[in-house]
Design a protein around this motif. Structure first.
Motif, PDB file in Angstrom:
ATOM      1  N   VAL A   1       0.829  -1.202   0.000  1.00 31.77           N
ATOM      2  CA  VAL A   1       0.000   0.000   0.000  1.00 31.77           C
ATOM      3  C   VAL A   1       0.865   1.254   0.000  1.00 31.77           C
ATOM      4  CG1 VAL A   1      -1.639   1.358   1.366  1.00 31.77           C
ATOM      5  CG2 VAL A   1      -2.009  -1.091   1.050  1.00 31.77           C
ATOM      6  N   SER A   2       1.935   1.231   0.785  1.00 28.97           N
ATOM      7  CA  SER A   2       2.828   2.390   0.847  1.00 28.97           C
ATOM      8  C   SER A   2       3.471   2.650  -0.510  1.00 28.97           C
ATOM      9  CB  SER A   2       3.895   2.170   1.916  1.00 28.97           C
ATOM     10  OG  SER A   2       4.746   3.297   2.017  1.00 28.97           O
ATOM     11  N   ASN A   3       3.909   1.586  -1.183  1.00 26.56           N
ATOM     12  CA  ASN A   3       4.494   1.741  -2.522  1.00 26.56           C
ATOM     13  C   ASN A   3       3.458   2.279  -3.506  1.00 26.56           C
ATOM     14  OD1 ASN A   3       6.961   0.783  -1.622  1.00 26.56           O
ATOM     15  ND2 ASN A   3       6.554  -1.329  -2.264  1.00 26.56           N
ATOM     16  N   PHE A   4       2.225   1.784  -3.374  1.00 25.56           N
ATOM     17  CA  PHE A   4       1.152   2.262  -4.246  1.00 25.56           C
ATOM     18  C   PHE A   4       0.901   3.756  -4.021  1.00 25.56           C
ATOM     19  CE2 PHE A   4      -3.479   3.155  -4.262  1.00 25.56           C
ATOM     20  CZ  PHE A   4      -3.672   3.177  -5.631  1.00 25.56           C
ATOM     21  N   ILE A   5       0.842   4.164  -2.749  1.00 17.02           N
ATOM     22  CA  ILE A   5       0.605   5.579  -2.433  1.00 17.02           C
ATOM     23  C   ILE A   5       1.754   6.441  -2.949  1.00 17.02           C
ATOM     24  CG2 ILE A   5       0.398   7.255  -0.545  1.00 17.02           C
ATOM     25  CD1 ILE A   5      -1.124   5.129   1.033  1.00 17.02           C
ATOM     26  N   ASP A   6       2.962   5.949  -2.786  1.00 23.33           N
ATOM     27  CA  ASP A   6       4.126   6.706  -3.285  1.00 23.33           C
ATOM     28  C   ASP A   6       4.015   6.901  -4.806  1.00 23.33           C
ATOM     29  OD1 ASP A   6       5.106   6.853  -0.752  1.00 23.33           O
ATOM     30  OD2 ASP A   6       6.532   5.195  -0.973  1.00 23.33           O
TER      31      ASP A   6
ATOM     32  N   ILE B   1      -5.751  -5.235  -2.365  1.00 25.74           N
ATOM     33  CA  ILE B   1      -4.575  -5.702  -1.615  1.00 25.74           C
ATOM     34  C   ILE B   1      -5.034  -6.444  -0.362  1.00 25.74           C
ATOM     35  CG2 ILE B   1      -2.576  -4.923  -0.262  1.00 25.74           C
ATOM     36  CD1 ILE B   1      -2.226  -2.661  -2.304  1.00 25.74           C
ATOM     37  N   CYS B   2      -6.059  -5.905   0.315  1.00 28.33           N
ATOM     38  CA  CYS B   2      -6.594  -6.570   1.504  1.00 28.33           C
ATOM     39  C   CYS B   2      -7.182  -7.931   1.156  1.00 28.33           C
ATOM     40  CB  CYS B   2      -7.661  -5.689   2.163  1.00 28.33           C
ATOM     41  SG  CYS B   2      -7.050  -4.125   2.811  1.00 28.33           S
ATOM     42  N   ILE B   3      -7.895  -8.005   0.037  1.00 29.28           N
ATOM     43  CA  ILE B   3      -8.497  -9.272  -0.382  1.00 29.28           C
ATOM     44  C   ILE B   3      -7.415 -10.310  -0.688  1.00 29.28           C
ATOM     45  CG2 ILE B   3      -9.830 -10.376  -2.231  1.00 29.28           C
ATOM     46  CD1 ILE B   3     -11.550  -7.846  -2.326  1.00 29.28           C
ATOM     47  N   GLU B   4      -6.314  -9.870  -1.280  1.00 31.51           N
ATOM     48  CA  GLU B   4      -5.196 -10.791  -1.549  1.00 31.51           C
ATOM     49  C   GLU B   4      -4.704 -11.411  -0.251  1.00 31.51           C
ATOM     50  OE1 GLU B   4      -2.104  -8.844  -3.684  1.00 31.51           O
ATOM     51  OE2 GLU B   4      -3.351  -8.382  -5.423  1.00 31.51           O
ATOM     52  N   VAL B   5      -4.635 -10.590   0.814  1.00 33.47           N
ATOM     53  CA  VAL B   5      -4.195 -11.101   2.117  1.00 33.47           C
ATOM     54  C   VAL B   5      -5.148 -12.189   2.597  1.00 33.47           C
ATOM     55  CG1 VAL B   5      -3.854 -10.505   4.538  1.00 33.47           C
ATOM     56  CG2 VAL B   5      -3.045  -8.953   2.762  1.00 33.47           C
TER      57      VAL B   5
END
Length: 618
Positions: free
Chosen positions: A464-469, A559-563
């Motif tokens: 998520v952090s990489n996506f936000i960046d 991303i949450c669903i992948e988890v």
């Protein structure tokens, strides 16, 4: 002291708590005596208004118990016709098989009334009671003050009935005295117990079944490694096979499945982003600074009120003064019939306030004031020719708004997903039958599942952090941005022209139309370059914000669903690699569980023996 404590704690005159006093000795009967409060008809000054009903409800609970012997105490010096307890006892014991009316205070009978009381004692004045009436004489207050012992009191009681008329003349001596009452109570209790044998056996069977169920939940503890390994693999395979279906909503009986809870959380996440600043950069709402097109001019002011498609600006009011309602103060905006009014101070010799009607402006002629963007453009102007949008300012705004408004909700959705995973897994593990007693095994499973959730969350937070960046570097090929931007660039001029060209009859002559078009375009051309650039950047931010938000509200939940989808597979990998030495250590019941198993085994055996013994008696 105990009674005072209970009443104080309950804040009631009548409490359901019981003060229990146990007395043992060679001359004590095997009885349980419950002293209930006396019946009252009214309440005192500082007593509860429901005192009478509270006492009646308490007594009713005990009287209805079919194994309860009712000692209906009646003062011998009071007319029995006024006795409420006899009436209540007959309602629950119409056959009088467990009721003994007990007459007290025979020494206080009015002279001459002894004959009536004697007839009452002998059952000549009331319906037949199976155990008959009984009479006792307890220690009075004077005897208590003189420290008269129980034994002395019993001796004095026997002497009273032996020497006092008319009681000495009654042939049935068992009708008198506390000792005879004890015997009578013992006989009646045994009769009730024999009558209750079938119910007692049923209760004992119920307790035995409960004990057997509790013992079964503890399971059988394997002692050999091969048995431990088989149990370990069976349990872990069941968890990994079933938890995945449970998480995605394919199984389970819970009212709201984890998958449904996740979708609700995702909807809240979407709502939070849709209400954020980047998604509403151009939206006109109450409290924002706005620019309105009024009478062919721009009016800059703060939006104070909105109703439907009408906008009310703080300073755009009529001149007529209105009286201010008593509940309004300076700055208040309120509706008064069809008008919207604002309260303002009026400076004169005496400072006073008046209300003014606010003039509505159509929403399509009001836009968000981009003054704050213009200031940023001025503060960050490069050496380049200042006729192009400053992309660094655009990127800085996008970066700040995403970081300030979107990063936290994204992280919170991840944390919520982690909580769902952990809660669902913990609940499932704790529901597995047969391992309740294997606390080390259960705690191991809970720890490993929690540890895995933590690992997966750390991995997903990096994603998520990489996506936000990446999102903080604005880019898209989405046609919506370009189409919307093109529309917004001309929308303001179109709305202004339409507002001026429109007439009551819908017709305008060509010269008037030409003049109106020239007026709008000349006014637009006269605006400073920075105002054009600020407006253009606001349009760009508005268009890009909606595109970026769509990516966010899809990508973060995905991303949450992948988890969730890979959780059961990763958990299976972890549990499949547990060594035999660890299994041997884990699949062991702790000492307290072993004691519990022995306790239930003993309880079951005792109840079985009791059931068999009671059955022999009937």
């Amino acid at each position: 002291d105990a009674q005072t404590h209970i009443v104080t704690k309950q804040n009631k005159e009548v409490a359901r708590d019981v003060v229990s006093v146990e007395m043992t000795g060679p001359h004590c009967e095997n009885l349980t005596l419950i002293d209930l409060p006396g019946i009252v008809r009214s309440h005192g000054k500082d007593e509860s208004a429901t005192l009478s009903e509270d006492i009646q409800a308490l007594m009713s609970d005990y009287l209805k118990n079919p194994r309860c012997v009712i000692l209906a105490v009646l003062p011998a010096n009071v007319d029995f016709h006024n006795s409420q307890i006899l009436k209540d006892a007959l309602e629950v014991d119409p056959d009088t098989k467990r009721t003994i009316p007990v007459l007290t205070k025979p020494d206080l009978i009015d002279p001459g009334a002894e004959k009536n009381v004697k007839e009452l004692l002998l059952g000549e004045k009331t319906q037949h009671y199976e155990m008959g009436f009984h009479m006792v004489k307890g220690r009075g207050q004077d005897a208590l003050n003189k420290k008269t012992t129980i034994e002395e009191g019993l001796t004095q009681e026997a002497s009273f009935f032996y020497n006092t008329e008319p009681w000495r003349g009654v042939e049935i001596k068992t009708l008198f005295g506390t000792k005879n009452l004890r015997v009578k109570l013992g006989e009646l209790q045994m009769r009730l117990i024999r009558h209750s044998f079938p119910d007692i056996v049923s209760e004992m069977k119920g307790k035995r079944d409960l004990a057997m169920a509790s013992r079964k939940r503890l399971g059988e503890i394997p002692s050999e490694l091969i048995e431990k390994r088989a149990l370990f693999r069976k349990v872990t395979n069941d968890i990994c096979r079933s938890i995945g279906d449970h998480l995605i909503g394919k199984s389970g009986r819970s009212k709201v499945k984890p998958s449904a809870e996740f979708h609700l959380a995702s909807s809240r996440f979407m709502k939070t982003l849709s209400e954020s600043r980047l998604a509403n950069i151009s939206k006109v709402t109450v409290g924002v600074d706005a620019i309105a097109f009024v009478d062919s001019k721009e009016l800059r002011d703060t939006v104070r009120y909105m109703k439907g498609n009408r906008v009310y600006l703080e300073g755009f009011t009529g001149s007529t003064e209105y009286e201010v309602p008593s509940d309004k103060k300076t700055g208040d905006v309120y509706e008064d019939g069809s008008r919207v009014k604002i309260v303002e101070e009026y400076e004169s010799d005496d400072l006073s306030i008046h209300a003014y009607a606010m003039k509505p402006v159509p929403l399509e002629l009001v836009r968000r004031d981009p003054e704050w963007i213009r200031e940023l453009i001025e503060e960050n102007r490069p050496y380049d020719l200042p006729i192009f949008i400053n992309t660094e300012v655009f990127k800085g705004i996008v970066t700040d708004l995403i970081d300030e408004d979107w990063r936290l909700p994204a992280t919170e959705l991840l944390d919520y997903t982690a909580g769902l995973l952990e809660t669902a897994t913990n609940k499932y593990i704790k529901s597995i039958g047969g391992i309740e007693s294997l606390t080390q095994f259960q705690e191991f499973l809970l720890f490993k599942s929690s540890e895995l959730v933590g690992t997966l969350m750390e991995e997903s937070k990096v994603q998520v952090s990489n996506f936000i960046d990446r999102e903080q570097v604005p880019y898209t090929q989405n046609h919506y941005l370009f189409e919307n931007l093109s529309k917004l660039r001309s929308q303001r001029l179109m709305d202004e022209l339409l507002s001026l060209i429109g007439t009551d009859d819908g017709q305008m002559h060509k010269p008037a139309i030409v003049s109106t078009v020239k007026l709008v375009f000349e006014r637009n051309q006269a605006r400073p370059m920075d105002d054009h650039m600020a407006e253009e950047m606001q349009h760009a931010l508005n268009s890009y914000g909606k595109v970026a938000m769509k990516r966010f509200i899809d990508t973060v939940p995905m991303i949450c669903i992948e988890v969730i989808q890979k959780y059961d597979r990763r958990l299976n990998d972890i549990l499949s690699n547990v060594m035999d030495s660890e299994i041997d250590r884990l699949v062991v019941a702790p000492p307290e569980q072993q004691r519990a198993m022995k306790k239930y085994d003993k309880e079951i055996a005792t109840l079985d023996a009791g059931i068999a013994a009671v059955k022999k008696l009937f």
